[in-house]
Design a protein around this motif. Structure first.
Motif, short mmCIF file in Angstrom:
data_model
loop_
_atom_site.label_atom_id
_atom_site.label_comp_id
_atom_site.label_asym_id
_atom_site.label_seq_id
_atom_site.Cartn_x
_atom_site.Cartn_y
_atom_site.Cartn_z
N LEU A 141 0.86 -1.18 0.00
CA LEU A 141 0.00 0.00 0.00
C LEU A 141 0.90 1.24 0.00
O LEU A 141 1.63 1.48 0.96
CB LEU A 141 -0.90 -0.01 1.23
CG LEU A 141 -1.98 1.05 1.29
CD1 LEU A 141 -3.02 0.83 0.19
CD2 LEU A 141 -2.65 1.05 2.66
N GLN A 182 1.42 5.42 -0.62
CA GLN A 182 0.82 6.75 -0.68
C GLN A 182 1.00 7.33 -2.08
O GLN A 182 2.03 7.12 -2.73
CB GLN A 182 1.46 7.65 0.37
CG GLN A 182 0.74 8.96 0.61
CD GLN A 182 1.36 9.72 1.76
OE1 GLN A 182 1.89 9.13 2.70
NE2 GLN A 182 1.31 11.04 1.68
N TYR A 206 -4.18 6.31 -0.95
CA TYR A 206 -3.17 5.33 -1.34
C TYR A 206 -3.58 4.58 -2.59
O TYR A 206 -4.72 4.70 -3.06
CB TYR A 206 -2.95 4.32 -0.20
CG TYR A 206 -2.41 4.89 1.08
CD1 TYR A 206 -1.07 4.79 1.40
CD2 TYR A 206 -3.26 5.54 1.98
CE1 TYR A 206 -0.56 5.31 2.60
CE2 TYR A 206 -2.77 6.06 3.17
CZ TYR A 206 -1.43 5.94 3.47
OH TYR A 206 -0.94 6.46 4.64
N ASN A 210 -4.80 9.16 4.78
CA ASN A 210 -4.32 9.66 3.49
C ASN A 210 -4.91 8.80 2.39
O ASN A 210 -5.62 7.82 2.66
CB ASN A 210 -2.80 9.64 3.43
CG ASN A 210 -2.23 10.84 2.67
OD1 ASN A 210 -2.71 11.16 1.58
ND2 ASN A 210 -1.24 11.50 3.24
#
Length: 230
Positions: A107, A109, A215, A213
């Motif tokens: 994963l 960002q 991702y 955030n």
């Protein structure tokens, strides 16, 4: 390269805090992870200092498919540009395949282009769509059954012990993940939702989850890697 029980959890924690200074101290958590057979941790050490590190571990989907999670990858600023991240990913992948994983995923960002380049160099490709990460550290003391079609994945990482919610997401599933925390001894429950699903984002917010955030999943199947190496 140093791996497994030969790693110093305090040195790993010091390096982790240099890469992510906003994180909390977790040397005890790292020490626990290094003892787990489902994990593979490795690092490059220069003059007693951890220059780059990675941790990966095995999970299972709701259908029982074994997956290798390249969960945490970091390189200290002084050692970037030397290809250390790529070599750590390759080593971590071998450990995942040896444990029977069908595919590996990371994963990443959206703005982390350095990490994207390292995973691309190892054969990973981005999945379609962007996902939004929500986490919650508020345990629920009352029972909350998990609805059909949803799946809780207990995890232990360098940063936390907790659970991931997967499947056909719903507000009831978000509550069930919170209810797992006091039972499973976890600190955090997390969930990834398609960025366009505003209804789910609102449900997460209502349940006390906080947005972290955006991702994108990067994926590599064991079969695909085998074809590239032929």
């Amino acid at each position: 390269m140093v791996s497994g029980a030969d790693l110093d959890p305090r040195a790993l924690n010091a390096a982790r805090l240099q890469v992510w200074p906003e994180e909390e101290n977790s040397a005890d958590c790292i020490a626990s992870v290094l003892r787990l057979e489902s994990h593979h941790s490795a690092a490059f050490v220069e003059d007693g200092r951890v220059a780059a590190f990675v941790d990966g571990f095995l999970t299972y989907s709701g259908e029982g498919v074994p997956r290798w999670e390249v969960d945490l990858l970091g390189t200290l600023a002084d050692y970037r540009g030397q290809g250390l991240a790529r070599r750590l990913i390759e080593d971590n992948l071998r450990a995942g395949w040896q444990r029977g994983a069908s595919f590996s995923r990371a994963l990443i960002q959206l703005e982390n282009h350095a990490s994207q380049r390292a995973f691309a160099a190892c054969g990973f490709a981005p999945a379609d769509g962007v996902v939004r990460l929500w986490v919650c550290s508020r345990p629920l003391s009352e029972p909350a059954p998990l609805p059909p079609g949803q799946h809780l994945v207990p995890v232990e990482t360098f940063n936390y012990r907790g659970v991931w919610l997967e499947g056909k997401l719903s507000a009831q599933g978000l509550r069930a993940a919170r209810a797992w925390l006091p039972q499973g001894g976890g600190q955090i429950c997390g969930v990834l939702m398609p960025r366009e699903r505003e209804d789910l984002h609102q449900a997460a917010q209502n349940e006390g989850y906080a947005w972290v955030n955006d991702y994108q999943w990067w994926l590599l199947s064991r079969l695909e890697q085998g074809r590239k190496e032929e």
